[in-house]
Enzyme design. Structure first.
Site, PDB file in Angstrom:
ATOM      1  N   LYS A  19      -8.465  14.371   0.053  1.00  0.00           N
ATOM      2  CA  LYS A  19      -8.092  14.410  -1.368  1.00  0.00           C
ATOM      3  C   LYS A  19      -9.236  13.994  -2.289  1.00  0.00           C
ATOM      4  O   LYS A  19      -9.479  14.652  -3.293  1.00  0.00           O
ATOM      5  CB  LYS A  19      -6.906  13.480  -1.650  1.00  0.00           C
ATOM      6  CG  LYS A  19      -5.603  13.903  -1.022  1.00  0.00           C
ATOM      7  CD  LYS A  19      -4.463  13.024  -1.508  1.00  0.00           C
ATOM      8  CE  LYS A  19      -4.617  11.555  -1.135  1.00  0.00           C
ATOM      9  NZ  LYS A  19      -4.489  11.268   0.296  1.00  0.00           N
ATOM     10  N   ARG A  94       2.691   7.805  -5.803  1.00  0.00           N
ATOM     11  CA  ARG A  94       2.874   7.744  -4.359  1.00  0.00           C
ATOM     12  C   ARG A  94       4.305   7.379  -3.985  1.00  0.00           C
ATOM     13  O   ARG A  94       4.633   7.341  -2.796  1.00  0.00           O
ATOM     14  CB  ARG A  94       1.963   6.634  -3.826  1.00  0.00           C
ATOM     15  CG  ARG A  94       0.923   7.053  -2.827  1.00  0.00           C
ATOM     16  CD  ARG A  94       0.114   5.800  -2.527  1.00  0.00           C
ATOM     17  NE  ARG A  94      -0.755   5.929  -1.409  1.00  0.00           N
ATOM     18  CZ  ARG A  94      -2.042   6.285  -1.512  1.00  0.00           C
ATOM     19  NH1 ARG A  94      -2.571   6.608  -2.649  1.00  0.00           N
ATOM     20  NH2 ARG A  94      -2.783   6.310  -0.421  1.00  0.00           N
ATOM     21  N   ARG A 133     -14.487   8.321   9.489  1.00  0.00           N
ATOM     22  CA  ARG A 133     -14.914   7.722   8.223  1.00  0.00           C
ATOM     23  C   ARG A 133     -15.138   6.226   8.393  1.00  0.00           C
ATOM     24  O   ARG A 133     -16.023   5.641   7.755  1.00  0.00           O
ATOM     25  CB  ARG A 133     -13.845   7.968   7.144  1.00  0.00           C
ATOM     26  CG  ARG A 133     -14.241   7.404   5.793  1.00  0.00           C
ATOM     27  CD  ARG A 133     -13.287   7.818   4.686  1.00  0.00           C
ATOM     28  NE  ARG A 133     -12.059   7.036   4.704  1.00  0.00           N
ATOM     29  CZ  ARG A 133     -11.007   7.280   3.935  1.00  0.00           C
ATOM     30  NH1 ARG A 133     -11.035   8.313   3.096  1.00  0.00           N
ATOM     31  NH2 ARG A 133      -9.931   6.541   3.996  1.00  0.00           N
ATOM     32  N   ARG A 139     -14.658   1.323   5.748  1.00  0.00           N
ATOM     33  CA  ARG A 139     -13.535   0.877   4.924  1.00  0.00           C
ATOM     34  C   ARG A 139     -12.626  -0.040   5.717  1.00  0.00           C
ATOM     35  O   ARG A 139     -12.263   0.266   6.856  1.00  0.00           O
ATOM     36  CB  ARG A 139     -12.747   2.103   4.423  1.00  0.00           C
ATOM     37  CG  ARG A 139     -12.861   2.290   2.929  1.00  0.00           C
ATOM     38  CD  ARG A 139     -12.167   3.544   2.487  1.00  0.00           C
ATOM     39  NE  ARG A 139     -10.714   3.450   2.571  1.00  0.00           N
ATOM     40  CZ  ARG A 139      -9.900   4.328   1.979  1.00  0.00           C
ATOM     41  NH1 ARG A 139     -10.402   5.327   1.271  1.00  0.00           N
ATOM     42  NH2 ARG A 139      -8.609   4.197   2.089  1.00  0.00           N
ATOM     43  N   ARG A 150      -0.677   3.648   7.609  1.00  0.00           N
ATOM     44  CA  ARG A 150      -0.771   4.382   6.341  1.00  0.00           C
ATOM     45  C   ARG A 150      -0.105   5.756   6.449  1.00  0.00           C
ATOM     46  O   ARG A 150       0.494   6.245   5.495  1.00  0.00           O
ATOM     47  CB  ARG A 150      -2.239   4.504   5.907  1.00  0.00           C
ATOM     48  CG  ARG A 150      -2.726   3.217   5.221  1.00  0.00           C
ATOM     49  CD  ARG A 150      -4.233   3.056   5.224  1.00  0.00           C
ATOM     50  NE  ARG A 150      -4.939   4.170   4.672  1.00  0.00           N
ATOM     51  CZ  ARG A 150      -6.125   4.610   5.093  1.00  0.00           C
ATOM     52  NH1 ARG A 150      -6.729   4.008   6.098  1.00  0.00           N
ATOM     53  NH2 ARG A 150      -6.695   5.625   4.524  1.00  0.00           N
TER      54      ARG A 150
HETATM   55  P1  ADP Z   1      -5.903   7.208   1.430  1.00  0.00           P
HETATM   56  O1  ADP Z   1      -5.403   8.416   0.702  1.00  0.00           O
HETATM   57  O2  ADP Z   1      -6.984   7.508   2.393  1.00  0.00           O
HETATM   58  O3  ADP Z   1      -4.805   6.378   2.000  1.00  0.00           O
HETATM   59  P2  ADP Z   1      -6.412   5.786  -1.079  1.00  0.00           P
HETATM   60  O4  ADP Z   1      -7.770   5.448  -1.533  1.00  0.00           O
HETATM   61  O5  ADP Z   1      -5.637   6.777  -1.876  1.00  0.00           O
HETATM   62  O6  ADP Z   1      -6.620   6.240   0.418  1.00  0.00           O
HETATM   63  O7  ADP Z   1      -5.515   4.468  -0.986  1.00  0.00           O
HETATM   64  C1  ADP Z   1      -5.931   3.325  -0.273  1.00  0.00           C
HETATM   65  C2  ADP Z   1      -4.899   2.209  -0.419  1.00  0.00           C
HETATM   66  O8  ADP Z   1      -4.789   1.811  -1.798  1.00  0.00           O
HETATM   67  C3  ADP Z   1      -3.460   2.594  -0.034  1.00  0.00           C
HETATM   68  O9  ADP Z   1      -3.245   2.473   1.350  1.00  0.00           O
HETATM   69  C4  ADP Z   1      -2.664   1.561  -0.859  1.00  0.00           C
HETATM   70  O10 ADP Z   1      -2.688   0.275  -0.272  1.00  0.00           O
HETATM   71  C5  ADP Z   1      -3.446   1.471  -2.149  1.00  0.00           C
HETATM   72  N1  ADP Z   1      -2.958   2.460  -3.145  1.00  0.00           N
HETATM   73  C6  ADP Z   1      -3.655   3.541  -3.627  1.00  0.00           C
HETATM   74  N2  ADP Z   1      -2.920   4.218  -4.516  1.00  0.00           N
HETATM   75  C7  ADP Z   1      -1.717   3.582  -4.600  1.00  0.00           C
HETATM   76  C8  ADP Z   1      -0.513   3.803  -5.327  1.00  0.00           C
HETATM   77  N3  ADP Z   1      -0.374   4.858  -6.142  1.00  0.00           N
HETATM   78  N4  ADP Z   1       0.504   2.943  -5.152  1.00  0.00           N
HETATM   79  C9  ADP Z   1       0.410   1.890  -4.342  1.00  0.00           C
HETATM   80  N5  ADP Z   1      -0.682   1.621  -3.612  1.00  0.00           N
HETATM   81  C10 ADP Z   1      -1.742   2.445  -3.727  1.00  0.00           C
END
Ligand code: ADP
Length: 197
Positions: A19, A94, A133, A139, A150
């Site tokens: 994404k 989300r 990654r 990370r 996740r």
């Molecule tokens: P990925 O899509 O690889 O899981 P992101 O960078 O989108 O990575 O998200 C990493 C973490 O950040 C998530 O696992 C969550 O803990 C937090 N996070 C990101 N966006 C949200 C959201 N909209 N609501 C709640 N937590 C979020």
């Protein structure tokens, strides 16, 4: 080639579907800011801000940051001038609660989402990508256990949004497997069609 007019867009898909990479491409093309909640949270953790300290353990466990906090951060970001005509949200909303919060923010501006890109990828492929990654980016939430968690959180909390957006007639599904340019071209073609551009 001229750029299409700005639009209010989201990209959703399982963690590891690519994404972030595609969000940058879409944002460039539609000349809108790419807004990633994950990036905002990671920048706060890195900068050791008060927010960063509150959310670090949550993110490292693969859980979601509470809706109220996340909604407030996004509402604030969307109120900035560069997002007035359009944006590309990555990683938000989300949860169903976050969709409702976003709807309310946009309704206040007399606006609504134009299209939602669903980047599809199967679990084995995305887990393999994330493990890779982890080696490159290091990370903290890319350990195998947290990656699996996740994926479960995505299936339970975020996957239900797909039907919701489909019901609104704004879902654009794209196969996320393949090289970056190929996937970007697929997204552009599908989005232009959906937006009538
Ligand atoms: P990925 O899509 O690889 O899981 P992101 O960078 O989108 O990575 O998200 C990493 C973490 O950040 C998530 O696992 C969550 O803990 C937090 N996070 C990101 N966006 C949200 C959201 N909209 N609501 C709640 N937590 C979020």
């Amino acid at each position: 080639m001229t750029n299409p007019a700005p639009a209010r867009l989201l990209i959703v898909g399982p963690p590891g579907a690519g994404k972030g990479t595609q969000a940058g491409r879409i944002a460039d093309r539609y000349q809108v800011p790419a807004i990633s909640t994950g990036d905002i949270f990671r920048a706060n953790i890195k900068g050791k801000t008060e927010l960063g300290q509150r959310i670090q353990a949550i993110i490292e466990s693969g859980e979601l940051v509470p809706d109220a906090l996340t909604n407030e951060i996004v509402a604030d970001r969307l109120s900035q001038a560069d997002a007035a005509e359009g944006f590309l949200l990555d990683g938000y909303p989300r949860t169903v609660d976050q969709v409702h919060a976003l709807d309310a923010v946009l309704a206040e501006q007399g606006a609504a989402l134009d299209a939602v890109v669903l980047l599809e990828a199967d679990t084995d492929a995305v887990v393999a990508r994330l493990l890779n990654r982890a080696l490159v980016e290091g990370r903290a939430d890319d350990t195998e256990e947290v990656i699996r968690h996740r994926q479960e959180v995505y299936a339970a909390q975020t996957a239900p949004l797909i039907a919701l957006f489909d019901g609104r007639g704004i879902l654009v599904s794209v196969d996320g497997l393949g090289d970056i340019d190929e996937v970007a071209a697929r997204i552009s073609a599908a989005l232009d069609l959906a937006l009538g551009r």
